[in-house]
Design a protein around this motif. Structure first.
Motif, PDB file in Angstrom:
ATOM      1  N   ASN A   1      -6.511   3.124  -0.755  1.00 27.86           N
ATOM      2  CA  ASN A   1      -5.109   2.932  -0.384  1.00 27.86           C
ATOM      3  C   ASN A   1      -4.752   3.741   0.863  1.00 27.86           C
ATOM      4  OD1 ASN A   1      -4.333   1.096  -2.381  1.00 27.86           O
ATOM      5  ND2 ASN A   1      -3.802   2.696  -3.842  1.00 27.86           N
TER       6      ASN A   1
ATOM      7  N   ASP B   1     -10.426  -3.974  -0.970  1.00 27.92           N
ATOM      8  CA  ASP B   1      -9.052  -3.510  -1.129  1.00 27.92           C
ATOM      9  C   ASP B   1      -8.299  -3.582   0.188  1.00 27.92           C
ATOM     10  OD1 ASP B   1      -6.851  -2.562  -2.488  1.00 27.92           O
ATOM     11  OD2 ASP B   1      -7.378  -0.457  -2.201  1.00 27.92           O
TER      12      ASP B   1
ATOM     13  N   ILE C   1      -0.065   3.702  -3.144  1.00 31.14           N
ATOM     14  CA  ILE C   1      -0.712   5.001  -2.998  1.00 31.14           C
ATOM     15  C   ILE C   1       0.031   6.079  -3.785  1.00 31.14           C
ATOM     16  CG2 ILE C   1       0.541   5.647  -0.898  1.00 31.14           C
ATOM     17  CD1 ILE C   1      -2.033   6.990   0.060  1.00 31.14           C
TER      18      ILE C   1
ATOM     19  N   LYS D   1       0.828  -1.214   0.000  1.00 34.63           N
ATOM     20  CA  LYS D   1       0.000   0.000   0.000  1.00 34.63           C
ATOM     21  C   LYS D   1       0.858   1.258   0.000  1.00 34.63           C
ATOM     22  CE  LYS D   1      -3.947  -1.965  -0.118  1.00 34.63           C
ATOM     23  NZ  LYS D   1      -4.664  -1.943  -1.412  1.00 34.63           N
TER      24      LYS D   1
END
Length: 259
Positions: free
Chosen positions: A194, A156, A59, A55
């Motif tokens: 994210n 997610d 991001i 992540k």
């Protein structure tokens, strides 16, 4: 926390992060490149740490994609930003549930959904390529994006791979949005999810920050290239990459589950 990744493996991970940024910018699914690579080069890494570090890289690439798309594609920011916040919240809850849920249960479900996506896109060649004649109503647009942000954002946080792909297919199918604009919308929502997952994993100590930061730079590089290619080559290109990516994702998940 002991550092589980050797210096010699960084080149492999940075290459994977660049490739993931490109794929994720075009059709989503970059997580299926980074996560398996992390687990391969460092078998002892905890699943939560692998997801959290991913992540950290994702991001950055997602944000770069949003900026690149926004310069060329009209985005309804008054709708998309609040929905991105919804995705952030649900992704945080999803991330919190990772340790409580057997993630192996999700793999067969995701495989079935992805196969359905591939069949649907193949049988409906006009989806995401042919522009609709009438824009969806504001209410339909808002409900579709908000529900997608909430549900797919939660996914997610729990697992992740394919989030962008699911969002693109949802927007193209339910809203009649062509693939390039659907990809731009998906990046905004994915950026929110994210953030939500990153905040949770960071707060619980499940991110390798130095490695994540290095992969973030590589991910941005791949994401900018992928976004520009999608804008330049159009929806037909995105559709082709989408089908190839879905097939690869199904094979990779099948190998992980049954290999």
């Amino acid at each position: 926390m002991a550092y589980p990744v050797q210096i010699g493996d960084w080149l492999v991970l940075l290459t994977a992060a660049t490739a993931a940024g490109w794929v994720d910018a075009v059709v989503g699914g970059g997580g299926l490149i980074i996560l398996p690579t992390l687990l391969l080069v460092s078998p002892g890494i905890a699943p939560q740490t692998a997801i959290g570090t991913n992540k950290c890289a994702a991001i950055a690439g997602t944000a770069a994609s949003v900026i690149t798309f926004a310069r060329k594609v009209p985005i309804r920011w008054r709708v998309m930003v609040p929905c991105a916040v919804i995705a952030a919240v649900t992704a945080g809850f999803g991330a919190a549930a990772v340790s409580l849920i057997d993630r192996d249960l999700f793999i067969p479900i995701v495989m079935v959904v992805l196969v359905g996506v591939a069949v649907f896109v193949t049988l409906r060649p006009s989806i995401g390529v042919t522009l609709i004649t009438h824009e969806p109503s504001r209410r339909r647009f808002l409900l579709t994006v908000a529900l997608s942000a909430g549900l797919i954002g939660c996914y997610d946080g729990i697992l992740g791979p394919g989030t962008g792909t699911f969002l693109i297919i949802t927007f193209a199918t339910l809203l009649g949005t062509e693939f390039v604009r659907a990809a731009a919308m998906a990046k905004v929502i994915n950026c929110g999810s994210n953030v939500g997952a990153l905040v949770f994993f960071g707060a619980t100590g499940h991110i390798l920050w130095a490695l994540g930061a290095a992969m973030a730079v590589a991910n941005i590089f791949g994401a900018v290239i992928g976004s520009r290619m999608a804008l330049r080559r159009g929806s037909g290109f995105v559709r082709g990459v989408l089908l190839v990516t879905v097939v690869v994702m199904v094979i990779r998940l099948g190998w992980q589950q049954f290999g």
